[in-house]
Structures are given as C-alpha cells and as structure tokens.
Design an enzyme around this catalytic site. Sequence first.
Site, PDB file in Angstrom:
ATOM      1  N   TYR A 141       3.851  -2.799  -2.505  1.00  0.00           N
ATOM      2  CA  TYR A 141       4.788  -3.337  -1.529  1.00  0.00           C
ATOM      3  C   TYR A 141       4.886  -4.855  -1.588  1.00  0.00           C
ATOM      4  O   TYR A 141       5.879  -5.423  -1.137  1.00  0.00           O
ATOM      5  CB  TYR A 141       4.382  -2.920  -0.109  1.00  0.00           C
ATOM      6  N   LYS A 193      -6.068   7.056  -8.072  1.00  0.00           N
ATOM      7  CA  LYS A 193      -5.591   7.680  -9.310  1.00  0.00           C
ATOM      8  C   LYS A 193      -6.394   7.027 -10.435  1.00  0.00           C
ATOM      9  O   LYS A 193      -5.849   6.365 -11.326  1.00  0.00           O
ATOM     10  CB  LYS A 193      -4.074   7.461  -9.444  1.00  0.00           C
ATOM     11  N   ASP A 225      -3.151  13.206  -6.525  1.00  0.00           N
ATOM     12  CA  ASP A 225      -2.422  14.470  -6.723  1.00  0.00           C
ATOM     13  C   ASP A 225      -3.207  15.646  -6.137  1.00  0.00           C
ATOM     14  O   ASP A 225      -2.646  16.512  -5.463  1.00  0.00           O
ATOM     15  CB  ASP A 225      -2.059  14.694  -8.201  1.00  0.00           C
ATOM     16  N   ASP A 249       1.519   5.953   2.264  1.00  0.00           N
ATOM     17  CA  ASP A 249       2.870   6.195   2.772  1.00  0.00           C
ATOM     18  C   ASP A 249       3.283   7.640   2.475  1.00  0.00           C
ATOM     19  O   ASP A 249       3.740   8.379   3.350  1.00  0.00           O
ATOM     20  CB  ASP A 249       3.850   5.215   2.119  1.00  0.00           C
ATOM     21  N   ASP A 253       3.541  11.229   5.261  1.00  0.00           N
ATOM     22  CA  ASP A 253       4.720  12.072   5.528  1.00  0.00           C
ATOM     23  C   ASP A 253       4.335  13.534   5.314  1.00  0.00           C
ATOM     24  O   ASP A 253       4.708  14.413   6.096  1.00  0.00           O
ATOM     25  CB  ASP A 253       5.895  11.719   4.607  1.00  0.00           C
TER      26      ASP A 253
END
Length: 370
Positions: A141, A193, A225, A249, A253
């Site tokens: 970001y 990751k 993942d 983020d 969700d």
Amino acid sequence: MNFKIAVLPGDGIGQEVTEEALKVFEVVAEEFGHTLDTEFGLVGGAALDAEGVPISDSAMEMCNRADAILFGAVGLPKYDTAPMEKRPELALFRLRKGFELYANLRPVKNLPALQNASNLKPEVLAGVDLVVVRELTGGLYFGKPAERYTDAEGRKAVDTLPYSEQEISRIVRTAFELARQRNGKKRVTSVDKANVLHTSRLWREVATEVGQEYPDIALEHLLVDATAMNLIRKPAAFDVIVTENMFGDILTDEASMLAGSMGLLASASLGTRHNEYGGQYGMYEPIHGTAPDITGQGIANPLAAIGCVAMLLRSTFGLEKEASTIEEAIEQALNDGLRTPDLYQPGTTKLNTIQMGDAVAERVRTKVTR
Ligand code: IPM
Ligand code: MN
C-alpha cells in the site's frame, strides 16, 4: 469522561451507518454519565466534491485534536478511474500513515443467532472467535516505486512490497499481547508467503524471534494460501492471526463471511499514540465499503459501525463495561430476531438501518437501567 471524537462519515452508506453509530454512542454516554463531543469532517468522495482533495489539512488537524476518529467508508464509482491523488481511498492512507495507525484489529465472531446466516455449515462455524491483526502502514500500500509507465515494450506498472524488521516486530508484538489478553486459545498464527517472498521470509524470522518472548503463547506459521483454505475448513481453530497489509485485507473479507455478513465487522486501527486514560488514539471503521448498490435506500446494516463504538470505548478510553454493553445489545437485537436485509431470513424481523440503530440503542438503555 468527555469523549472528543472526530467523525468522518465519508461516502455512500458510510453516512447512514455512522449516524446510527452516533445514536448508540449518545445513549451509552448518557447512561454511563459521560459526554460526547463530536466534530464532523469531510473525507473521501465527499471531500473531493467539496474541496478537491480526499481529505483536507483542516480535517486532518481536526482528527489530530480528537481522542479518536469514527470513520464511515470512502469510495464512489465516479472516482474509479481517477488518478491516485484524486481517489477517495487516499484519505484512508493519509489517516493511517499520518497518525501511524499500524495495527488494524479485525475481530470475527460467529454469534449463535447467526449460525444459519452464513453459507458455511453451523458445525464449521461453532466456536469461531478470532482476530485478524493486519499491518496497516507498510507493504504494497505504501511501497515505492509504485507507478505506471510506458517503455519500448509497452505499458508497464510496478508496486513494491517492503517491510523492515521494526515494522514486523511491532505488529507481531501487538498480536502476541492480544493473544495474551484474550480469553482464547493463546495462539498466534503468523501468515506469510515465505515460499516465494523475501519479505515473508524476513517476516517469519522476526515473528519467530518475537515469539520467543512469549513462551505462554503458541506460534504457528501458515502460508497465506493455506490460511485462506483453513479459514473455511476449520475456522474455529484460529485465535489471533497476524499478517501483512494486503494479505490482511483479503483474508478479512473472507473471514467476514464466518460472521455472516460484511455488515457486522468492526475494526480498530491503533498506533503509537497513547492518552491520559491509559488507552490509545485510534481510528475505528467498519470493514465494509460504501456499497453504492444500496446507498440511500436506508437498508444498510449499521451493526459494524455500532460495533466500532464499542471498540473505541474499549481501546481508546479503557471503558470495558460501556463497550461490552454495546456488544451485548447488538447480540440481544440479533437474538430477538431483528435483521437488516443482508441477514434477513424467513422467520426473522426485517428492519431498516434506522430501526436497527434504534433497536440497539433501546437495548443499551434497558441493559443499563435494568
Ligand atoms: C479496507 C478497505 C481499504 C483497504 C480500501 C477501501 C482502500 O478495503 O479497509 O479493508 O484496502 O485497506
Ligand atoms: Mn478491505
């Protein structure tokens, strides 16, 4: 206490849900003998329309003088193709970075009343009670270079994912402290990751070092993942999840579906600034967006925004009783079968945004005066 709150309703349903949050805030303040002192500012598309910038210096200053920021949502379809400096979302980044709000706490609980509201089976959801600690001021970001350009080969774009050990250790520490405080599984899942990214390998290394200071808390490392899969497969196994900005983020969700609706999840963004009440300066915002598809219809779910007030009272003012009274009132309203359309099912009572705000406010009142 006097609560000095900067209110930034923003765009779309941000306006509608913030109004209900303030309604409940007023009632809690009144019932517990506090005073609520609000100042309003423009943010997002509302600020772009009126002032040409996503958030003005004077709105930033207003936030700076307050004890906390109550934020609605930003983003409007008409700004979707605007350049970055003319996008509503930039206001969020300026607030997060400007006030160094690096720790974004997103609690996810499955309330018994909503066990049938999710697409997941009730037996998968039973006992879900987790918090995602999302790093909020680093990573993709804010990393530079971040740009679009054209060279001889054609159109290109780049984003950059940087992290320093200081940024990682402070957010991981937040997660461990939270795991210690919570009446949970005393477990931190650090998500990365590391099989691909350099930053993730540093993240894993630093998380392991910080973890050694917390022998009472179990630390596990999980690839992002696999985390996405396990959030659906066995979500009740999680306690505190800590991860970098963009992974957080995306995963939140996904995690909101464990609660039943995006309209339920509140969040707190906290940083380095502490106050005289032994609490923290913070910005409180629902994780949902502006929902242009339902804006102005008065049907948005205000419970996430109301939940933000509970988080604010707890984290900024240390007022546990006031905070839990709001949370219990929310749960009571749901137990009583009250639902906004996002959660409506036959056999429940459909309410609009204002009615839901009233229902919670009323339950706060009766809880206190009972
Ligand atoms: C969130 C939102 C923001 C983010 C958007 C609006 C920029 O999705 O707070 O989760 O990506 O951080
Ligand atoms: Mn998001």
